[in-house]
Design a protein around this motif. Structure first.
Motif, PDB file in Angstrom:
ATOM      1  N   MET A   1       0.820  -1.209   0.000  1.00  0.00           N
ATOM      2  CA  MET A   1       0.000   0.000   0.000  1.00  0.00           C
ATOM      3  C   MET A   1       0.860   1.267   0.000  1.00  0.00           C
ATOM      4  O   MET A   1       0.455   2.304  -0.551  1.00  0.00           O
ATOM      5  CB  MET A   1      -0.944  -0.017   1.204  1.00  0.00           C
TER       6      MET A   1
ATOM      7  N   VAL B   1       1.544   1.769  -3.509  1.00  0.00           N
ATOM      8  CA  VAL B   1       0.366   2.358  -4.159  1.00  0.00           C
ATOM      9  C   VAL B   1       0.360   3.862  -3.909  1.00  0.00           C
ATOM     10  O   VAL B   1       0.128   4.666  -4.835  1.00  0.00           O
ATOM     11  CB  VAL B   1      -0.934   1.717  -3.621  1.00  0.00           C
TER      12      VAL B   1
ATOM     13  N   LEU C   1      -3.563  -1.224  -7.673  1.00  0.00           N
ATOM     14  CA  LEU C   1      -4.246  -2.379  -7.101  1.00  0.00           C
ATOM     15  C   LEU C   1      -5.078  -3.144  -8.108  1.00  0.00           C
ATOM     16  O   LEU C   1      -5.299  -4.353  -7.956  1.00  0.00           O
ATOM     17  CB  LEU C   1      -5.141  -1.938  -5.933  1.00  0.00           C
ATOM     18  N   ASN C   2      -5.557  -2.460  -9.131  1.00  0.00           N
ATOM     19  CA  ASN C   2      -6.441  -3.092 -10.103  1.00  0.00           C
ATOM     20  C   ASN C   2      -5.707  -3.596 -11.347  1.00  0.00           C
ATOM     21  O   ASN C   2      -6.340  -4.102 -12.276  1.00  0.00           O
ATOM     22  CB  ASN C   2      -7.553  -2.121 -10.496  1.00  0.00           C
TER      23      ASN C   2
ATOM     24  N   ARG D   1      -5.075  -6.454  -6.024  1.00  0.00           N
ATOM     25  CA  ARG D   1      -6.111  -6.432  -4.988  1.00  0.00           C
ATOM     26  C   ARG D   1      -6.562  -7.852  -4.639  1.00  0.00           C
ATOM     27  O   ARG D   1      -6.779  -8.176  -3.466  1.00  0.00           O
ATOM     28  CB  ARG D   1      -7.312  -5.604  -5.463  1.00  0.00           C
TER      29      ARG D   1
ATOM     30  N   LEU E   1      -4.050  -9.429  -2.290  1.00  0.00           N
ATOM     31  CA  LEU E   1      -4.137  -8.867  -0.945  1.00  0.00           C
ATOM     32  C   LEU E   1      -5.353  -9.381  -0.194  1.00  0.00           C
ATOM     33  O   LEU E   1      -5.312  -9.584   1.022  1.00  0.00           O
ATOM     34  CB  LEU E   1      -4.181  -7.338  -1.013  1.00  0.00           C
TER      35      LEU E   1
ATOM     36  N   ARG F   1      -5.541   4.905   1.641  1.00  0.00           N
ATOM     37  CA  ARG F   1      -5.125   3.501   1.584  1.00  0.00           C
ATOM     38  C   ARG F   1      -5.719   2.706   2.747  1.00  0.00           C
ATOM     39  O   ARG F   1      -6.113   1.548   2.586  1.00  0.00           O
ATOM     40  CB  ARG F   1      -3.596   3.393   1.613  1.00  0.00           C
TER      41      ARG F   1
ATOM     42  N   GLU G   1      -9.161   1.731   1.953  1.00  0.00           N
ATOM     43  CA  GLU G   1      -9.216   0.587   1.042  1.00  0.00           C
ATOM     44  C   GLU G   1      -8.904  -0.713   1.779  1.00  0.00           C
ATOM     45  O   GLU G   1      -9.528  -1.751   1.518  1.00  0.00           O
ATOM     46  CB  GLU G   1      -8.232   0.788  -0.108  1.00  0.00           C
TER      47      GLU G   1
ATOM     48  N   LEU H   1      -7.623  -5.748   2.988  1.00  0.00           N
ATOM     49  CA  LEU H   1      -6.388  -5.899   2.219  1.00  0.00           C
ATOM     50  C   LEU H   1      -5.244  -6.092   3.204  1.00  0.00           C
ATOM     51  O   LEU H   1      -4.564  -5.153   3.598  1.00  0.00           O
ATOM     52  CB  LEU H   1      -6.157  -4.672   1.323  1.00  0.00           C
TER      53      LEU H   1
END
Length: 406
Positions: free
Chosen positions: A121, A124, A131-132, A156, A159, A322, A325, A342
């Motif tokens: 993360m 990210v 993530l995608n 993702r 995770l 983050r 998420e 995640l």
């Protein structure tokens, strides 16, 4: 080191093994594996006494755990402005009878996943990981064959355990028909576990057909976090353990936390961990945990785990976006009452608190706990994974009492 202890160098059992002991969901750890006398046998203290009733103080609950045959329990409680206090029961070394040291280092199993997820993360946040995006995009050719397709699996998914990728290690309690040829079966004898590289673990996983993948259900697989370790390495150019050390351990000053290199013992003051093999309780403190790697190889103290989870949830390690998420959960196949995000878990408890953590189990040690919105953090360590219904219930009640502050 005695001959028996040398032979038992973490001859661990893959029943949660590094592996999916979610904070309060220790079902896998409580179930014996299907093909070894070691996991079918229980000492009189592990099976003869009735399960304790609910209620009671934290100290009473952890005392009840030791009455079920688990050698030692430690509870580390950290509160803002009040510092840290430690409770303990039983012994940290059955050979000497000495208690678990207050600053004991233990193998933390799948708590390692939360450290790995935090590094991902951070990447990210830095714009270096999406993530995608697919696994194939970052690690081309690493998830091929047997129906596995890295282009269909996102970061993702790794995770959150929604990838459908089959675990490279057999889970404890697995039915014979559910065991796949080639899966690691760790701890079916006292012989030392061999060394494994991450690529060897992934090769095992790649030889196995994938299971069903559903975006609304986390199906726990350690393969996901071995891949995430490789992702960190590919993106940063450094080994994942090094990134965990510089980005989290050093940053937070976690003096009792580390990712083992090639050593088989535990550095510094530590508790001893035990497992039942061949009908006897064996000291499995020392051993090669390379088979767990970024899925569960780390060592830490209870106080350090409290510091880590508190800092993570407070926003000291990743951005608020983050964290949001990470807190988007789906039910966990092993325990739907716990929501898997995640790399962190919303932990079910009897008092209805919002508590986040992860937990971990590796034969010899089980750790559980979490942190609530006030910063009240708890970590429990058990020096043997529960392997009977009664010991499992005692452990669950101790965890719940500690999380609820009873």
């Amino acid at each position: 080191m005695t001959t028996s202890r040398r032979r038992a160098k973490l001859a661990v059992f893959a029943g949660a093994a590094a592996l999916a002991l979610m904070t309060t969901a220790c079902d896998d750890a409580a179930k014996p594996g299907p093909s070894t006398d070691a996991t079918k046998s229980a000492s009189p203290t592990d099976s003869a006494k009735p399960a304790p009733s609910t209620g009671g103080t934290i100290q009473q609950r952890i005392d009840a755990v030791t009455e079920q045959g688990i050698p030692g329990v430690q509870v580390v409680i950290s509160d803002p402005g009040r510092g840290t206090r430690t409770l303990r029961a039983g012994t940290g070394d059955t050979g000497t009878g000495k208690p678990i040291p207050d600053d004991a280092r233990v193998r933390i199993g799948s708590n390692t996943k939360a450290f790995v997820a935090t590094v991902v993360m951070q990447l990210v946040d830095e714009g270096r990981v999406d993530l995608n995006e697919s696994v194939e995009h970052y690690l081309p050719g690493l998830v091929p064959g047997k129906g596995n397709d890295g282009s269909r699996v996102t970061i993702r998914d790794l995770l959150q355990h929604t990838s459908g990728l089959t675990d490279y290690v057999v889970a404890g309690g697995a039915k014979p028909e559910d065991i796949k040829p080639g899966q690691l079966r760790i701890a079916e004898s006292e012989e030392p576990q061999q060394h494994h590289t991450p690529d060897e673990l992934l090769k095992i996983a790649q030889s196995l057909p994938p299971g069903p993948a559903a975006k609304d259900l986390a199906v726990y697989s350690n393969t996901n976090y071995i891949l995430l370790g490789r992702l960190v390495e590919e993106v940063t150019g450094h080994p994942a353990p090094e990134e965990i050390t510089t980005r989290i351990i050093d940053r937070l000053g976690l003096k009792g936390t580390y990712f083992p290199r090639s050593e088989t013992d535990i550095r510094g003051p530590h508790a001893h961990g035990y497992h039942r093999i061949g009908g006897k309780q064996v000291d499995v403190t020392d051993g090669d945990v390379s088979w767990a790697h970024t899925a569960g190889a780390m060592v830490a103290t209870g106080a350090d785990l409290n510091t880590f989870y508190t800092a993570l949830l407070h926003g000291d390690l990743v951005s608020k976006d983050r964290i949001a998420e990470m807190k988007r959960t789906v039910p966990l196949n092993k325990n739907p009452k716990d929501g898997y995000g995640l790399g962190i878990v919303r932990v079910h408890n009897s008092c209805g608190k919002e508590i986040w953590g992860h937990g971990g189990g590796i034969p010899g040690f089980m750790t559980a706990g979490g942190v609530d919105p006030t910063g009240h953090a708890v970590t429990l360590t058990f020096t043997q994974v529960p392997m009977s219904k009664e010991s499992n219930e005692a452990v669950m009640q101790a965890v719940d009492a500690a999380l609820c502050g009873n």
